[in-house]
Scaffold this motif. Structure first.
Motif, short mmCIF file in Angstrom:
data_model
loop_
_atom_site.label_atom_id
_atom_site.label_comp_id
_atom_site.label_asym_id
_atom_site.label_seq_id
_atom_site.Cartn_x
_atom_site.Cartn_y
_atom_site.Cartn_z
N LYS A 32 0.67 -1.27 -0.03
CA LYS A 32 -0.13 -0.04 -0.08
C LYS A 32 0.88 1.20 0.11
CE LYS A 32 -4.16 -1.77 0.50
NZ LYS A 32 -3.96 -2.52 -0.60
N ASP A 33 2.12 1.10 -0.11
CA ASP A 33 3.18 2.19 0.38
C ASP A 33 3.68 2.66 -1.07
OD1 ASP A 33 4.54 4.32 1.37
OD2 ASP A 33 5.91 2.85 2.47
N PHE A 34 3.00 3.46 -1.73
CA PHE A 34 3.23 3.78 -3.07
C PHE A 34 4.22 5.23 -3.13
CE2 PHE A 34 -1.18 2.07 -3.43
CZ PHE A 34 -0.89 1.09 -4.72
N LEU A 40 10.62 17.87 -7.06
CA LEU A 40 11.57 17.18 -7.68
C LEU A 40 12.03 15.64 -6.93
CD1 LEU A 40 13.95 20.19 -8.84
CD2 LEU A 40 12.17 19.10 -9.97
N ARG A 41 11.29 15.42 -5.95
CA ARG A 41 11.55 14.22 -5.16
C ARG A 41 10.73 13.17 -5.39
NH1 ARG A 41 16.73 15.63 -3.87
NH2 ARG A 41 16.38 15.58 -6.25
N LEU A 42 11.12 11.96 -4.95
CA LEU A 42 10.28 10.82 -4.87
C LEU A 42 10.12 10.44 -3.29
CD1 LEU A 42 11.51 8.38 -7.67
CD2 LEU A 42 9.77 9.95 -7.85
N LYS A 43 8.82 10.12 -2.98
CA LYS A 43 8.84 9.89 -1.66
C LYS A 43 7.84 8.66 -1.27
CE LYS A 43 9.40 14.52 0.33
NZ LYS A 43 8.90 15.69 0.53
N ASP A 44 8.13 7.85 -0.41
CA ASP A 44 7.30 7.07 0.26
C ASP A 44 6.88 7.57 1.55
OD1 ASP A 44 9.28 6.18 1.88
OD2 ASP A 44 9.64 4.22 1.36
N SER A 45 6.18 6.50 2.34
CA SER A 45 5.64 6.89 3.55
C SER A 45 6.69 7.38 4.65
CB SER A 45 4.53 5.97 4.44
OG SER A 45 5.40 4.82 4.54
N GLY A 47 9.63 8.90 3.70
CA GLY A 47 10.27 10.02 3.54
C GLY A 47 10.99 9.87 2.06
N LEU A 48 12.01 10.73 1.90
CA LEU A 48 12.69 10.68 0.40
C LEU A 48 12.96 9.20 0.11
CD1 LEU A 48 15.24 13.77 0.83
CD2 LEU A 48 13.09 13.68 -0.39
N HIS A 49 12.84 9.13 -1.20
CA HIS A 49 13.10 7.73 -1.79
C HIS A 49 14.12 7.65 -2.86
CE1 HIS A 49 12.54 3.28 -2.77
NE2 HIS A 49 12.28 3.56 -4.08
N TYR A 50 15.26 7.42 -2.76
CA TYR A 50 16.63 7.20 -3.84
C TYR A 50 16.40 5.96 -4.56
CZ TYR A 50 20.76 7.89 -6.08
OH TYR A 50 22.07 7.93 -7.06
N LEU A 51 16.60 6.07 -5.98
CA LEU A 51 16.43 4.62 -6.66
C LEU A 51 17.93 4.15 -6.91
CD1 LEU A 51 13.80 5.97 -9.12
CD2 LEU A 51 13.30 4.25 -7.25
N HIS A 473 18.40 13.12 6.53
CA HIS A 473 17.60 14.32 5.94
C HIS A 473 16.34 13.77 5.55
CE1 HIS A 473 21.63 15.62 5.13
NE2 HIS A 473 21.20 16.81 4.81
N GLY A 474 15.75 12.68 6.54
CA GLY A 474 14.31 12.38 6.23
C GLY A 474 14.05 11.37 5.23
#
Ligand SMILES: *[C@@H]1O[C@H](CO)[C@@H](O)[C@H](O)[C@H]1NC(C)=O
Ligand SMILES: *[C@@H]1O[C@H](CO)[C@@H](O)[C@H](O)[C@H]1NC(C)=O
Ligand SMILES: *[C@@H]1O[C@H](CO)[C@@H](O)[C@H](O)[C@H]1NC(C)=O
Ligand SMILES: *[C@@H]1O[C@H](CO)[C@@H](O)[C@H](O)[C@H]1NC(C)=O
Ligand SMILES: *[C@@H]1O[C@H](CO)[C@@H](O)[C@H](O)[C@H]1NC(C)=O
Ligand SMILES: *[C@@H]1O[C@H](CO)[C@@H](O)[C@H](O)[C@H]1NC(C)=O
Length: 476
Positions: A32-34, A40-45, A47-51, A473-474
């Motif tokens: 469920k955590d899209f 300019l960022r990607l986030k999940d529940s 915080g920041l999501h780096y690929l 940094h979250g």
């Protein structure tokens, strides 16, 4: 061994993310955590999501049953290897087209044998692939079509729609001379005009008819609906409701049909198809799969389209004539590195102007193949990787620096994981496949990342470096 969820959570609290062992670093994906785009960022529940990504396009075929040429033990070994390097994203095929009879230069068996007619065993392979990825905390880019011949793609749809023969460009033919003593082990060569090969322009002109052929588009949309509305036979999740699928991608490297000016048929096609995908999912992201080699105007025109969630960039210094794998000189390498830095800076700036993140989802460099020049095969895995390692350090370093500085880059995804495969020990299966990291229309071993390659440590160091930064940094 993978660590249980409970012990991971405890260790996470006590030690922080860097102290955790191998694959256990990653929690399974919460379905469920899209992943969401936020500026300019990607986030999940969290915080920041780096690929930290890798291309692993053959996942569904490796995961299919042995009768379909699959190899589950190899798949699980390689997924564990990638997870142990901190990989949290795989770009995979969610499409491939062709008849059950052998088709040259492409993935076999295909997911779709004829319009609307599926090989359920390959589809189950895609289910297994997604389920195993999810357990290891890896999310997917699902590529739905292909400009190039190696999965069938645009050209196959046009062949089905018009009955015209596909004008294949020069492609790797494993059964051409030179051949090794044991049948089915290669080497081979590129097909030539003498074998009936056509120019790349003839091929792309044919393939790009997909932008205007109504029958081909209807079949392509049927495929999109079929795959997006599928229920995974392993875990029961609906594809379009599973956060393991981060992104639906229109196609691998769709090209402009003309000069890329405002009249180009590529743009309305992206508008229609991205709108169609958006009508089938509220929560997942949409990307185009653009290489972004055509410069600023095309980049901005494509990525400004409202239903496109983020930008993509692919960088191919050898294929674009900037690097020569037989040139051992420091200058050759330095030229490629300078180009990569400029490319990352340009695409980051363009993406910032568009207001969407950018993902470097393809790049690669050959091994030190000048060492192989007089050997039996130019792509032997025994060659060193000094240029490749330096180049990976530069380009991944540029993306990480851009990300930390608040630029538009959100991750890297090198091409492509070959894992435990090697050209020296390859053997075609009954479908003519060796499943190198290189797709069937290119020389096996050209761009592979092997499990023992230093480049995989550069990928892993990126993940650790970013994880440390995200802890402050979250994000995680
Ligand atoms: C499957 O992969 C394993 C390694 O995990 C390898 O030893 C084996 O030969 C492969 N089987 C086939 C049929 O290719
Ligand atoms: C292509 O061939 C099929 C089967 O023979 C036929 O049904 C179809 O009408 C043909 N399509 C075109 C565009 O000629
Ligand atoms: C591949 O090479 C073999 C041997 O030269 C040839 O017979 C075959 O037609 C070629 N296949 C294609 C699709 O060009
Ligand atoms: C985006 O997709 C939705 C769903 O299909 C559609 O209603 C909307 O018009 C599209 N937006 C644009 C700007 O095309
Ligand atoms: C970067 O952009 C500049 C300015 O448009 C251009 O001159 C240069 O060729 C670009 N370089 C790359 C590698 O894209
Ligand atoms: C790889 O580099 C080492 C150190 O320079 C060298 O000794 C070795 O011969 C190289 N390998 C090949 C296959 O040339």
């Amino acid at each position: 061994m993978r660590t249980s969820i409970a012990s991971v959570s405890l260790a996470f609290l006590l030690l922080g993310v860097d102290a955790l062992p191998g694959a256990g670093k990653h929690h399974a994906v919460d379905p469920k955590d899209f992943i969401k785009v936020d500026g300019l960022r990607l986030k999940d529940s969290k915080g920041l999501h780096y690929l930290t990504g890798l291309n692993y396009w053959a996942c569904m075929n490796l995961a299919a049953s042995p009768s379909q040429g699959g190899n589950l033990s190899r798949l699980l070994t390689e997924l564990d290897q990638m997870a142990a390097k901190g990989v949290n994203h795989l770009r995979i095929m969610a499409s491939s087209e062709g008849a059950p009879t052998p088709q040259p230069f492409r993935m076999a068996p295909a997911l779709m044998d004829a319009p609307g007619k599926y090989n359920e065993e390959v589809f189950k392979g895609l289910d297994v692939c997604l389920d195993e990825m999810s357990k290891r905390g890896m999310r997917a880019t699902m590529t739905l079509n292909d400009e190039w011949q190696w999965s069938g793609g645009f050209a196959q749809y046009i062949n089905w729609a018009t009955n015209r023969t596909i004008p294949y460009p020069p492609s790797w033919n494993m059964t051409k001379a030179p051949q090794r003593a044991i049948p089915g082990t290669g080497w081979g060569d590129y097909s030539s005009t003498a074998d009936g090969a056509h120019t790349y322009d003839e091929f792309t002109n044919f393939a790009n008819e997909i932008y205007t052929n109504e029958q081909a588009e209807a079949w392509y949309k049927d495929h999109i609906r079929t795959v997006m509305s599928r229920t995974n036979t392993v875990n029961g999740r609906k594809y379009n409701e599973d956060a393991t699928i981060m992104t639906w991608q229109l196609a691998n490297e769709p090209q402009v049909a003309g000069a890329g000016d405002e009249s180009d048929t590529l743009y309305p096609w992206i508008e229609r198809i991205s709108g169609y995908i958006r009508s089938l999912t509220a929560s997942q992201l949409i990307s185009v799969g653009l290489e972004s080699k055509q410069g600023e105007d095309v980049f901005k025109r494509v990525h400004s389209i409202a239903n496109v969630s983020y930008s993509t960039a692919h960088l191919w210094v050898q294929n674009w004539g900037i690097y020569d794998m037989y040139d051992s000189s420091a200058e050759g390498l330095a030229t490629a590195q300078a180009y990569a830095r400029a490319f990352v800076a340009n695409t980051s700036a363009w993406a910032r102007d568009v207001g969407k993140p950018v993902f470097l989802e393809e790049f690669g460099m050959a091994r030190d193949n000048w060492e192989n020049k007089d050997k039996e095969y130019p792509y032997l895995s025994s060659a060193n990787t000094t240029h490749k390692d330096a180049y990976f350090g530069t380009i991944i370093g540029a993306v990480v620096a851009d990300f930390k500085a608040g630029g538009a880059y959100v991750g890297t995804c090198p091409w492509a994981y070959g894992g435990i495969w090697r050209p020296e020990t390859q053997h075609m299966n009954e479908f003519g496949m060796v499943w190198a990291g290189d797709p069937p229309h290119e020389s096996p071993g050209w761009y592979d990342l092997y499990d023992t390659d230093k480049a995989m440590d550069i990928v892993a160091d990126q993940q650790k470096n970013v994880a440390k930064w995200l802890n402050k940094h979250g994000g995680y």
